[in-house]
Design a protein around this motif. Structure first.
Motif, PDB file in Angstrom:
ATOM      1  N   ILE A  46      40.976  37.946  41.337  1.00 45.67           N
ATOM      2  CA  ILE A  46      39.972  37.190  40.586  1.00 45.67           C
ATOM      3  C   ILE A  46      40.654  36.146  39.712  1.00 45.67           C
ATOM      4  O   ILE A  46      40.257  34.975  39.684  1.00 45.67           O
ATOM      5  CB  ILE A  46      39.098  38.134  39.735  1.00 45.67           C
ATOM      6  N   CYS A  47      41.698  36.561  39.016  1.00 47.76           N
ATOM      7  CA  CYS A  47      42.422  35.630  38.145  1.00 47.76           C
ATOM      8  C   CYS A  47      43.075  34.518  38.949  1.00 47.76           C
ATOM      9  O   CYS A  47      43.061  33.354  38.539  1.00 47.76           O
ATOM     10  CB  CYS A  47      43.466  36.381  37.318  1.00 47.76           C
ATOM     11  N   GLU A  48      43.622  34.865  40.098  1.00 47.31           N
ATOM     12  CA  GLU A  48      44.247  33.870  40.965  1.00 47.31           C
ATOM     13  C   GLU A  48      43.218  32.860  41.474  1.00 47.31           C
ATOM     14  O   GLU A  48      43.438  31.650  41.411  1.00 47.31           O
ATOM     15  CB  GLU A  48      44.918  34.584  42.135  1.00 47.31           C
ATOM     16  N   VAL A  49      42.101  33.352  41.972  1.00 56.25           N
ATOM     17  CA  VAL A  49      41.073  32.482  42.551  1.00 56.25           C
ATOM     18  C   VAL A  49      40.480  31.540  41.504  1.00 56.25           C
ATOM     19  O   VAL A  49      40.266  30.354  41.768  1.00 56.25           O
ATOM     20  CB  VAL A  49      39.968  33.338  43.216  1.00 56.25           C
ATOM     21  N   PHE A  50      40.247  32.058  40.306  1.00 59.40           N
ATOM     22  CA  PHE A  50      39.632  31.236  39.254  1.00 59.40           C
ATOM     23  C   PHE A  50      40.654  30.549  38.353  1.00 59.40           C
ATOM     24  O   PHE A  50      40.284  29.837  37.428  1.00 59.40           O
ATOM     25  CB  PHE A  50      38.668  32.072  38.410  1.00 59.40           C
ATOM     26  N   GLU A  51      41.939  30.781  38.633  1.00 58.36           N
ATOM     27  CA  GLU A  51      43.023  30.153  37.868  1.00 58.36           C
ATOM     28  C   GLU A  51      42.895  30.438  36.378  1.00 58.36           C
ATOM     29  O   GLU A  51      42.899  29.532  35.543  1.00 58.36           O
ATOM     30  CB  GLU A  51      43.058  28.644  38.140  1.00 58.36           C
ATOM     31  N   ILE A  52      42.768  31.725  36.064  1.00 55.52           N
ATOM     32  CA  ILE A  52      42.657  32.155  34.675  1.00 55.52           C
ATOM     33  C   ILE A  52      43.615  33.319  34.426  1.00 55.52           C
ATOM     34  O   ILE A  52      44.131  33.910  35.364  1.00 55.52           O
ATOM     35  CB  ILE A  52      41.221  32.593  34.309  1.00 55.52           C
ATOM     36  N   GLN A  53      43.812  33.638  33.167  1.00 56.66           N
ATOM     37  CA  GLN A  53      44.617  34.781  32.762  1.00 56.66           C
ATOM     38  C   GLN A  53      43.687  35.985  32.575  1.00 56.66           C
ATOM     39  O   GLN A  53      42.526  35.820  32.209  1.00 56.66           O
ATOM     40  CB  GLN A  53      45.347  34.487  31.450  1.00 56.66           C
ATOM     41  N   PRO A  54      44.201  37.185  32.776  1.00 52.01           N
ATOM     42  CA  PRO A  54      43.362  38.377  32.600  1.00 52.01           C
ATOM     43  C   PRO A  54      42.687  38.443  31.229  1.00 52.01           C
ATOM     44  O   PRO A  54      41.559  38.915  31.119  1.00 52.01           O
ATOM     45  CB  PRO A  54      44.337  39.542  32.793  1.00 52.01           C
TER      46      PRO A  54
END
Length: 70
Positions: A46-54
Motif C-alpha cells: 500500500i505504501c509503495e503503490v501510494f508513495e507514502i510512509q507507513p
C-alpha cells in the motif's frame, strides 16, 4: 478515509487499486473502509503503490491502520 483520498488523487478505481496491490476489489474495499484486517499483510505494498510512509496511514480518521502501526 486517507486511502480513499489517495486513490482519488490518482484517479484510480477500487478495481485498479486492488490490481496494483494484487488483491481482490472486495478485499481492497474492506481495507479502504476500515472493515478489513489485512493491513498488516498489505501495508508495505500500500505504501509503495501510494508513495507514502507507513506513518501517514496512522493519520487515517477511520479504520484500523493505527492498530497495525502501534
Amino acid at each position: 478515509s486517507k486511502l480513499f483520498e489517495l486513490r482519488k488523487q490518482k484517479s484510480w478505481s477500487q478495481e485498479q487499486t486492488a490490481d496494483y496491490l494484487n488483491i481482490s476489489r472486495s478485499a481492497y474495499q474492506r481495507i479502504e473502509t476500515g472493515e478489513g484486517f489485512s493491513w498488516a499483510n498489505n501495508l508495505e505494498k500500500i505504501c509503495e503503490v501510494f508513495e507514502i510512509q507507513p506513518e501517514e496511514l496512522n493519520k487515517l480518521p477511520r479504520g484500523r491502520a493505527h492498530e497495525v502501526l502501534e
